[in-house]
Design an enzyme around this catalytic site. Structure first.
Site, PDB file in Angstrom:
ATOM      1  CG  HIS A 250      -4.160 -33.388 -35.634  1.00  0.00           C
ATOM      2  ND1 HIS A 250      -3.534 -33.860 -36.766  1.00  0.00           N
ATOM      3  CD2 HIS A 250      -5.281 -34.142 -35.499  1.00  0.00           C
ATOM      4  CE1 HIS A 250      -4.249 -34.842 -37.296  1.00  0.00           C
ATOM      5  NE2 HIS A 250      -5.316 -35.029 -36.541  1.00  0.00           N
TER       6      HIS A 250
ATOM      7  CG  HIS B  87      -5.963 -25.825 -30.170  1.00  0.00           C
ATOM      8  ND1 HIS B  87      -7.321 -25.591 -30.227  1.00  0.00           N
ATOM      9  CD2 HIS B  87      -5.454 -25.300 -31.316  1.00  0.00           C
ATOM     10  CE1 HIS B  87      -7.606 -24.979 -31.365  1.00  0.00           C
ATOM     11  NE2 HIS B  87      -6.494 -24.780 -32.048  1.00  0.00           N
TER      12      HIS B  87
ATOM     13  CG  HIS C 116      -1.991 -23.832 -34.316  1.00  0.00           C
ATOM     14  ND1 HIS C 116      -2.330 -24.907 -35.108  1.00  0.00           N
ATOM     15  CD2 HIS C 116      -3.151 -23.404 -33.751  1.00  0.00           C
ATOM     16  CE1 HIS C 116      -3.633 -25.111 -35.028  1.00  0.00           C
ATOM     17  NE2 HIS C 116      -4.162 -24.219 -34.211  1.00  0.00           N
TER      18      HIS C 116
ATOM     19  CG  HIS D  47      -6.160 -20.963 -32.347  1.00  0.00           C
ATOM     20  ND1 HIS D  47      -5.895 -21.773 -33.431  1.00  0.00           N
ATOM     21  CD2 HIS D  47      -5.710 -19.724 -32.663  1.00  0.00           C
ATOM     22  CE1 HIS D  47      -5.302 -21.044 -34.369  1.00  0.00           C
ATOM     23  NE2 HIS D  47      -5.168 -19.802 -33.931  1.00  0.00           N
TER      24      HIS D  47
ATOM     25  CB  THR E  52      -6.467 -23.167 -38.892  1.00  0.00           C
ATOM     26  OG1 THR E  52      -6.227 -23.761 -37.612  1.00  0.00           O
ATOM     27  CG2 THR E  52      -6.862 -21.709 -38.721  1.00  0.00           C
ATOM     28  CB  THR E  53      -7.593 -28.462 -38.210  1.00  0.00           C
ATOM     29  OG1 THR E  53      -8.750 -28.201 -37.412  1.00  0.00           O
ATOM     30  CG2 THR E  53      -6.356 -27.965 -37.490  1.00  0.00           C
TER      31      THR E  53
END
Ligand code: ZN
Length: 256
Positions: free
Chosen positions: A92, A117, A119, A136, A205-206
């Protein structure tokens, strides 16, 4: 005979329950989700019962940052050290798991840094504008299940960001497990100098979109080179959840 049979049934019940539990865990773990089509953000809550909050939660993230209320707030105290570069592609995003020791102190609570990680584009927007990327830093309260996530927007600037080279030179295109790679990372160098920030109470957010996150979004973006951004978007072009309603929540801004 009857007695023996009922003993067998009684003895078997916990085993069946355990197997059921295991199957649930395996199933939950294998629930596929993504960022478009049938597995996209609009469908997350329908994919598994434990993802319900993704559709019905009232304190979801990310949000559009606008009309934040200026207040005097405590600083985020960063205590970041060195870590092996345990970078991996989790299917992801690209994630770096960090060695124990690095932490922040916020409002008297110590949160341990677990991983960071990325985005693309940024998940939080400022007055409707997204940045190229968002990082993040995920921290966990030592004494509860609460998280504090420090978000930093990354925008396109002049030249390579050398502090991030250790990460962006090793982005793994293939999904795999964490493994130490290249040089260790001095985590402190990944942070900007000015540390004004926006803060609100929100969620992952996941999936499963758990509402356990104190968001701390730094108010100054960092810059990466065009090539560094492209190295990430070549692997994950779009792994950002759309913004969610702020609703009744407070959105505060602390200036340094
Ligand atoms: Zn994230």
């Amino acid at each position: 005979m009857k007695l023996a049979r009922s003993i067998v049934i009684f003895a078997t019940l916990p085993l069946v329950a355990t197997l059921g539990g295991l199957l649930m865990i395996v199933f939950a773990d294998e629930t596929q989700w993504g960022y478009d089509g049938d597995q996209g953000p609009q469908r997350w809550s329908a994919l598994a019962p434990e993802y319900l909050l993704c559709g019905e939660g009232k304190a979801q993230s990310p949000i559009d940052i606008r009309d934040a209320v200026d207040v005097d707030l405590v600083a985020i105290e960063f205590h970041y050290g060195e870590t092996a570069n345990k970078i991996f592609n989790n299917g992801h995003t690209i994630q770096v798991d960090v060695d124990p020791g690095s932490h922040i102190v916020y409002n008297g609570i110590t949160y341990d840094l677990l991983q960071f990680h990325f985005h693309a584009p940024s998940e939080h927007t400022i007055d409707g504008e997204a940045a190229a990327l968002e990082i993040h830093f995920v921290h966990k309260d030592r004494n509860s299940a609460s998280l504090a996530v420090v978000g930093i927007l990354l925008s396109e600037g002049d030249g390579e960001n050398e502090s991030y080279a250790a990460v962006f030179d090793h982005l793994p295109a293939d999904v795999g497990d964490p493994a130490p790679l290249g040089e260790p990372i001095d985590l402190d160098t990944l942070l900007p100098e000015a540390q004004g920030y926006y803060t609100y109470q929100g969620s992952l957010t996941t999936p499963p979109c758990s509402e356990v996150v104190r968001w701390l979004l730094l108010d100054k973006p960092l810059e990466l080179s065009t090539e560094q951004i492209a190295a990430f978007t070549a692997i994950y072009e779009a792994n950002a959840r759309p913004v969610q309603p702020l609703g009744e929540r407070d959105l505060l801004r602390a200036s340094p």
